[in-house]
Design a protein around this motif. Structure first.
Motif, PDB file in Angstrom:
ATOM      1  N   GLY A  71       5.708  -8.091   3.061  1.00 52.32           N
ATOM      2  CA  GLY A  71       4.445  -7.394   3.274  1.00 52.32           C
ATOM      3  C   GLY A  71       4.078  -7.447   4.740  1.00 52.32           C
ATOM      4  O   GLY A  71       4.719  -8.152   5.523  1.00 52.32           O
ATOM      5  N   PRO A  72       3.056  -6.710   5.147  1.00 49.25           N
ATOM      6  CA  PRO A  72       2.698  -6.669   6.569  1.00 49.25           C
ATOM      7  C   PRO A  72       2.162  -8.006   7.065  1.00 49.25           C
ATOM      8  O   PRO A  72       1.720  -8.849   6.285  1.00 49.25           O
ATOM      9  CB  PRO A  72       1.607  -5.594   6.619  1.00 49.25           C
ATOM     10  N   ARG A  73       2.203  -8.194   8.351  1.00 53.26           N
ATOM     11  CA  ARG A  73       1.597  -9.383   8.949  1.00 53.26           C
ATOM     12  C   ARG A  73       0.103  -9.385   8.640  1.00 53.26           C
ATOM     13  O   ARG A  73      -0.534  -8.344   8.587  1.00 53.26           O
ATOM     14  CB  ARG A  73       1.827  -9.399  10.456  1.00 53.26           C
ATOM     15  N   GLN A  74      -0.426 -10.570   8.428  1.00 51.22           N
ATOM     16  CA  GLN A  74      -1.848 -10.769   8.148  1.00 51.22           C
ATOM     17  C   GLN A  74      -2.280 -10.265   6.771  1.00 51.22           C
ATOM     18  O   GLN A  74      -3.468 -10.062   6.514  1.00 51.22           O
ATOM     19  CB  GLN A  74      -2.722 -10.119   9.230  1.00 51.22           C
ATOM     20  N   SER A  75      -1.323 -10.035   5.862  1.00 48.43           N
ATOM     21  CA  SER A  75      -1.698  -9.577   4.521  1.00 48.43           C
ATOM     22  C   SER A  75      -1.991 -10.744   3.582  1.00 48.43           C
ATOM     23  O   SER A  75      -2.412 -10.523   2.443  1.00 48.43           O
ATOM     24  CB  SER A  75      -0.598  -8.688   3.926  1.00 48.43           C
ATOM     25  N   LYS A  83       5.820  -7.523  -3.146  1.00 53.18           N
ATOM     26  CA  LYS A  83       5.176  -6.959  -1.954  1.00 53.18           C
ATOM     27  C   LYS A  83       3.691  -7.304  -1.975  1.00 53.18           C
ATOM     28  O   LYS A  83       2.976  -6.893  -2.888  1.00 53.18           O
ATOM     29  CB  LYS A  83       5.353  -5.441  -1.909  1.00 53.18           C
ATOM     30  N   LEU A  84       3.264  -8.060  -0.977  1.00 46.61           N
ATOM     31  CA  LEU A  84       1.850  -8.384  -0.833  1.00 46.61           C
ATOM     32  C   LEU A  84       1.278  -7.505   0.273  1.00 46.61           C
ATOM     33  O   LEU A  84       1.574  -7.690   1.455  1.00 46.61           O
ATOM     34  CB  LEU A  84       1.658  -9.861  -0.490  1.00 46.61           C
ATOM     35  N   LEU A  85       0.457  -6.561  -0.117  1.00 49.60           N
ATOM     36  CA  LEU A  85      -0.140  -5.606   0.810  1.00 49.60           C
ATOM     37  C   LEU A  85      -1.575  -6.040   1.123  1.00 49.60           C
ATOM     38  O   LEU A  85      -2.063  -7.025   0.562  1.00 49.60           O
ATOM     39  CB  LEU A  85      -0.085  -4.212   0.193  1.00 49.60           C
ATOM     40  N   PRO A  86      -2.272  -5.359   2.023  1.00 54.40           N
ATOM     41  CA  PRO A  86      -3.687  -5.697   2.251  1.00 54.40           C
ATOM     42  C   PRO A  86      -4.469  -5.691   0.939  1.00 54.40           C
ATOM     43  O   PRO A  86      -4.015  -5.147  -0.078  1.00 54.40           O
ATOM     44  CB  PRO A  86      -4.150  -4.588   3.201  1.00 54.40           C
ATOM     45  N   TYR A  89      -1.048   2.317   5.038  1.00 50.31           N
ATOM     46  CA  TYR A  89      -1.410   1.340   4.010  1.00 50.31           C
ATOM     47  C   TYR A  89      -2.855   0.888   4.144  1.00 50.31           C
ATOM     48  O   TYR A  89      -3.492   0.539   3.155  1.00 50.31           O
ATOM     49  CB  TYR A  89      -0.492   0.115   4.089  1.00 50.31           C
ATOM     50  N   ASP A  90      -3.384   0.883   5.378  1.00 50.54           N
ATOM     51  CA  ASP A  90      -4.737   0.384   5.591  1.00 50.54           C
ATOM     52  C   ASP A  90      -5.578   1.414   6.342  1.00 50.54           C
ATOM     53  O   ASP A  90      -5.236   1.819   7.460  1.00 50.54           O
ATOM     54  CB  ASP A  90      -4.699  -0.921   6.380  1.00 50.54           C
ATOM     55  N   THR A  91      -6.689   1.824   5.731  1.00 52.37           N
ATOM     56  CA  THR A  91      -7.527   2.852   6.349  1.00 52.37           C
ATOM     57  C   THR A  91      -8.381   2.299   7.487  1.00 52.37           C
ATOM     58  O   THR A  91      -8.851   3.072   8.330  1.00 52.37           O
ATOM     59  CB  THR A  91      -8.451   3.504   5.301  1.00 52.37           C
ATOM     60  N   GLY A  92      -8.583   0.986   7.537  1.00 49.05           N
ATOM     61  CA  GLY A  92      -9.297   0.415   8.674  1.00 49.05           C
ATOM     62  C   GLY A  92      -8.504   0.594   9.952  1.00 49.05           C
ATOM     63  O   GLY A  92      -9.044   0.984  10.998  1.00 49.05           O
ATOM     64  N   LEU A  93      -7.194   0.321   9.882  1.00 42.97           N
ATOM     65  CA  LEU A  93      -6.314   0.554  11.024  1.00 42.97           C
ATOM     66  C   LEU A  93      -6.281   2.032  11.368  1.00 42.97           C
ATOM     67  O   LEU A  93      -6.324   2.418  12.546  1.00 42.97           O
ATOM     68  CB  LEU A  93      -4.901   0.058  10.697  1.00 42.97           C
ATOM     69  N   LEU A  94      -6.231   2.866  10.351  1.00 41.76           N
ATOM     70  CA  LEU A  94      -6.223   4.316  10.551  1.00 41.76           C
ATOM     71  C   LEU A  94      -7.481   4.777  11.287  1.00 41.76           C
ATOM     72  O   LEU A  94      -7.405   5.555  12.251  1.00 41.76           O
ATOM     73  CB  LEU A  94      -6.103   4.999   9.186  1.00 41.76           C
ATOM     74  N   PHE A 128      -0.725   2.385  -4.538  1.00 43.92           N
ATOM     75  CA  PHE A 128       0.462   1.616  -4.168  1.00 43.92           C
ATOM     76  C   PHE A 128       0.165   0.119  -4.128  1.00 43.92           C
ATOM     77  O   PHE A 128       0.977  -0.700  -4.575  1.00 43.92           O
ATOM     78  CB  PHE A 128       1.000   2.090  -2.817  1.00 43.92           C
ATOM     79  N   LYS A 129      -1.001  -0.258  -3.595  1.00 42.21           N
ATOM     80  CA  LYS A 129      -1.349  -1.673  -3.524  1.00 42.21           C
ATOM     81  C   LYS A 129      -1.457  -2.276  -4.914  1.00 42.21           C
ATOM     82  O   LYS A 129      -0.880  -3.331  -5.194  1.00 42.21           O
ATOM     83  CB  LYS A 129      -2.658  -1.858  -2.737  1.00 42.21           C
ATOM     84  N   GLN A 130      -2.191  -1.617  -5.796  1.00 43.60           N
ATOM     85  CA  GLN A 130      -2.362  -2.174  -7.135  1.00 43.60           C
ATOM     86  C   GLN A 130      -1.049  -2.172  -7.920  1.00 43.60           C
ATOM     87  O   GLN A 130      -0.788  -3.074  -8.717  1.00 43.60           O
ATOM     88  CB  GLN A 130      -3.450  -1.417  -7.884  1.00 43.60           C
ATOM     89  N   MET A 131      -0.222  -1.172  -7.696  1.00 37.65           N
ATOM     90  CA  MET A 131       1.070  -1.127  -8.378  1.00 37.65           C
ATOM     91  C   MET A 131       1.912  -2.347  -8.001  1.00 37.65           C
ATOM     92  O   MET A 131       2.468  -3.036  -8.865  1.00 37.65           O
ATOM     93  CB  MET A 131       1.822   0.152  -8.014  1.00 37.65           C
ATOM     94  N   HIS A 132       1.976  -2.639  -6.699  1.00 34.24           N
ATOM     95  CA  HIS A 132       2.790  -3.772  -6.260  1.00 34.24           C
ATOM     96  C   HIS A 132       2.135  -5.104  -6.611  1.00 34.24           C
ATOM     97  O   HIS A 132       2.827  -6.059  -6.998  1.00 34.24           O
ATOM     98  CB  HIS A 132       3.045  -3.685  -4.764  1.00 34.24           C
ATOM     99  N   HIS A 133       0.816  -5.195  -6.507  1.00 28.82           N
ATOM    100  CA  HIS A 133       0.141  -6.449  -6.814  1.00 28.82           C
ATOM    101  C   HIS A 133       0.202  -6.776  -8.303  1.00 28.82           C
ATOM    102  O   HIS A 133       0.096  -7.941  -8.697  1.00 28.82           O
ATOM    103  CB  HIS A 133      -1.319  -6.386  -6.345  1.00 28.82           C
TER     104      HIS A 133
END
Length: 389
Positions: A26-30, A127-130, A260-265, A296-301
Motif C-alpha cells: 500500500g502507499p506510504r503513510q497508509s 492492500k492497505l489503502l488510505p 486513490y486519495d482526493t485530498g492529494l488530488l 477500490f478501498k473497501q474492496m481491498h480492505h
C-alpha cells in the motif's frame, strides 16, 4: 490520538493461519506500520530501509535469515530482493508452519515482481489503502459533507496526529512521492515530473489520452507511460478500464484515470476550500473520483475480489461504475448533487436496453444523505456506497 480500527485487520488475522507468508502493501503513510505493530506485537520488526539491516540482508542472506528465521516482520522488503529466493526454500522445508514471515512494502511493482518470481502460491497479499469512508464513520471522524471530506483527504496521519491537509500534502509529495518515483526510475528533471503529476490531476475522472498528456508535459509518450506506471506502483493513481464484452466497435476502449486519495488530488489542483470546489468545473469529476476510489478501498480492505469497469459509447452515454458478477451486472451512475432527477437514470436505462447481460442492480450514488428505492433504480448516499460485508 484517535484509534482507528482498520477493516482489513480481520482478514489478515484469518489468513495468518493459512499461508506461510503474508504480504502487506500500500502507499506510504497508509497505516502499514501501525497495522504490523498492532497485529503482530510479539514479532520482531526489521526495517530494510535501515542501512545496517539492508546491508546484512543483501550481503549475507543466509546469515540474515538464520538470525530472523521465524515470527518476523520485514518492512520495505523490496529493498532486499536477495532474500526472496531464500524465503521460498525456508517455507517449503517447513510446509506446516503458517504465518512465520510478514512482508511489507510501499512499492507495489518491486514487491509483486519478487513475489511472482519466487513466492507465488506461498503468500496471501493484502492492500492497505488510505482510510475508507466506513472506517472514518466508525471512528466518528467522517465529515458531514462529502466535498469537505474529499478536500481534507483520507490519510491516517492527518487524523492520528491532527495534521492539517494544507501541511500534510505538500510534505507528502516532497518526502514520499518524489522519493518513490526517483527510486523506481531515473528522473532527470524533477520539476518536469511534478508538472506531469499536476497534469494527471487535471485529468482525474476522465478518459486517459496518453499522447495529449505527454505533449502537454513536454515529454515523450513512452516517458509518460513509464511515469504513469510508477505512479500506479506507488499507489498514487490507478486506471479503470472500459467494459466492452458483447458490444460493438462503437464502445470507447480507453481507460479512465483516478487518484486513490482526493485530498492529494485537491492539493495538486490547488483546491483548499469547499466554497471553491462547489463552483469549480471539476466538482463532478472529483466526486466521481472519490466514489470510485472508495469502491477500490473497501474492496481491498474487505479482502474481496470484484471486477469493476466503466462503460461509454461514442455518443457520450456512460455508466460510471459497472461490476461484472459473471451472469449479471451491477451498474451505477455517480452524481455530485443532492437532488435526484429522473434524467439521472438515463444512461443506466440506455445501457440496460442494449446489454445482452442481465442487470441485477441499478444505482445512483449522489452527494445526499438519503437512500431510496425507485422504479428506475436505487438512490444511494455517498456515505453508504458500496456495501462490503
Amino acid at each position: 490520538m484517535n484509534v482507528i480500527n482498520r477493516r482489513i485487520y480481520s482478514a489478515v488475522r484469518e489468513y495468518q493461519n493459512k499461508y506461510p507468508i503474508l504480504a502487506i502493501t500500500g502507499p506510504r503513510q497508509s497505516g502499514k506500520t501501525t497495522l504490523l505493530r498492532t497485529l503482530f506485537p510479539d514479532y520482531r520488526y526489521v526495517s530494510l530501509e535501515n542501512p545496517d539491516n539492508r546491508d546484512f540482508a543483501l550481503k549475507d542472506p543466509n546469515g540474515f535469515l538464520n538470525e530472523y528465521d521465524d515470527q518476523v516482520v520485514f518492512d520495505e522488503v523490496q529493498q532486499a530482493p536477495a532474500i526472496f529466493s531464500y524465503l521460498q526454500t525456508i517455507v517449503d522445508n517447513r510446509s506446516d508452519k503458517m504465518g512465520g514471515f510478514i512482508l511489507s512494502g510501499s512499492q507495489n511493482f518491486h514487491l509483486m515482481e519478487r513475489i511472482t518470481q519466487s513466492l507465488a502460491g506461498r503468500v496471501a497479499i493484502f492492500k492497505l489503502l488510505p482510510l475508507d469512508i466506513k472506517e472514518l464513520e466508525a471512528s466518528d471522524l467522517l465529515a458531514d459533507d462529502p466535498f469537505s471530506q474529499l478536500i481534507h483527504g483520507f490519510y491516517p496521519a492527518m487524523y492520528d496526529r491532527k495534521i492539517s491537509s494544507s501541511v500534510f500534502y505538500p510534505n507528502y509529495v516532497q518526502t514520499y512521492v518524489n522519493r518513490d518515483i526517483t527510486e523506481l526510475m531515473v528522473v532527470k528533471d524533477l520539476r518536469q515530473f511534478q508538472n506531469f503529476l499536476g497534469l494527471c490531476a487535471t485529468r482525474a475522472g476522465q478518459l486517459l489520452n496518453l499522447s495529449a498528456l505527454a505533449n502537454e508535459a513536454g515529454i515523450t509518450q513512452p516517458t509518460a507511460k513509464s511515469w504513469l506506471s510508477a505512479l500506479e506502483s506507488s499507489y498514487i493513481t490507478f486506471q479503470l478500464y472500459p467494459f466492452h464484452k458483447n458490444f460493438s466497435k462503437r464502445v470507447v476502449k480507453t481507460p479512465k484515470l483516478y487518484f486513490y486519495d482526493t485530498g492529494l488530488l485537491c492539493h495538486l489542483l490547488k483546491i483548499t476550500k469547499r466554497e471553491t470546489l462547489l463552483t469549480h468545473p471539476v466538482k463532478g469529476a472529483l466526486f466521481e473520483n472519490m466514489i470510485v476510489a472508495e469502491f477500490f478501498k473497501q474492496m481491498h480492505h474487505s479482502y474481496q475480489n470484484q471486477s469493476p469497469w466503466f462503460w461509454r459509447d461514442n455518443h457520450g452515454n456512460e455508466v460510471d461504475l459497472l461490476l461484472d458478477q459473471g451472469l449479471s451486472l451491477d451498474i451505477y451512475e455517480i452524481k455530485a448533487s443532492k437532488t435526484v432527477l429522473t434524467e439521472n437514470f438515463k444512461s443506466l436505462a440506455k445501457f440496460e436496453s442494449i446489454s445482452t447481460i442481465p442487470i441485477y442492480s441499478k444505482g445512483l450514488v449522489n452527494a445526499g444523505s438519503l437512500n431510496q428505492k425507485r422504479s428506475y433504480g436505487n438512490v444511494i448516499s455517498w456515505k453508504d456506497f458500496p456495501e462490503f460485508s
